[in-house]
Design a protein around this motif. Structure first.
Motif, PDB file in Angstrom:
ATOM      1  N   ASP A  77       0.679  -1.891   0.038  1.00 45.08           N
ATOM      2  CA  ASP A  77      -0.143   0.031  -0.083  1.00 45.08           C
ATOM      3  C   ASP A  77       1.162   1.545   0.233  1.00 45.08           C
ATOM      4  N   ALA A 103       0.791   5.722  -0.165  1.00 47.52           N
ATOM      5  CA  ALA A 103       0.075   7.085   0.252  1.00 47.52           C
ATOM      6  C   ALA A 103       1.020   8.169   0.272  1.00 47.52           C
ATOM      7  N   GLU A 141      -5.485  13.391   4.984  1.00 43.54           N
ATOM      8  CA  GLU A 141      -6.475  12.101   4.829  1.00 43.54           C
ATOM      9  C   GLU A 141      -6.121  10.901   5.650  1.00 43.54           C
ATOM     10  N   GLY A 142      -6.638  10.722   6.652  1.00 42.28           N
ATOM     11  CA  GLY A 142      -6.602   8.641   7.101  1.00 42.28           C
ATOM     12  C   GLY A 142      -4.721   8.699   7.078  1.00 42.28           C
ATOM     13  N   VAL A 143      -3.560   9.044   6.928  1.00 40.43           N
ATOM     14  CA  VAL A 143      -2.792   9.456   6.437  1.00 40.43           C
ATOM     15  C   VAL A 143      -1.367  10.438   7.918  1.00 40.43           C
ATOM     16  N   TYR A 182      -4.333   4.886   7.554  1.00 37.10           N
ATOM     17  CA  TYR A 182      -5.668   4.323   7.467  1.00 37.10           C
ATOM     18  C   TYR A 182      -6.327   3.092   8.380  1.00 37.10           C
TER      19      TYR A 182
END
Length: 144
Positions: free
Chosen positions: A100, A102, A118-120, A134
């Motif tokens: 994964d 980002a 957002e999310g990280v 996430y």
């Protein structure tokens, strides 16, 4: 951001991977257009543009890019590699946790380097790092 993205996309169209870039751009447009459904539509839109701008800069920069920095994380068998892109605007880090990945953006920090989206959230200071990815939270360090 829209004008900057258009400039980068036009420049990327001269690359040998032009068809891949066009397909990626169509996918990006679909994702950007879905931001109206997000809880924070403005943040979604800004991060969407920032991410695509960074992707295009990475794809079109000649020569080898910066080397990733590897970390070992407690309680995780997934490798963590972070590539810092602080010579481009916006300053960013490509964070890879296992398969994964980002792109996160440089954010203010009292000390060390902090990258978010957002999310990280990735924060590194003197070889120690924390990662919220996430829903997964990890404490990491550079290997000795």
């Amino acid at each position: 951001m829209d004008r900057r993205l258009a400039e980068l996309y036009k420049a990327a169209q001269t690359s040998p991977d032009e068809l891949d870039i066009a397909a990626e751009q169509r996918g990006w447009i679909k994702g950007r257009d879905a931001c109206w459904q997000a809880v924070d539509a403005r943040r979604c839109l800004v991060e969407s543009y920032q991410t695509r701008i960074v992707e295009l800069q990475i794809a079109t920069t000649p020569g080898p890019g910066p080397a990733p920095v590897n970390f070992v994380c407690e309680g995780s068998d997934k490798p963590l590699a972070v590539t810092y892109y602080n010579e481009i605007e916006p300053n960013a880090a490509l964070i890879r946790l296992g398969q994964d990945q980002a792109i996160a953006f440089l954010a203010p920090a009292a000390s060390g380097a902090r990258y978010t989206r957002e999310g990280v959230e990735f924060w590194e200071h003197q070889g120690e790092a924390t990662l919220a990815f996430y829903g997964t939270r990890l404490s990491c360090r550079k290997p000795a």
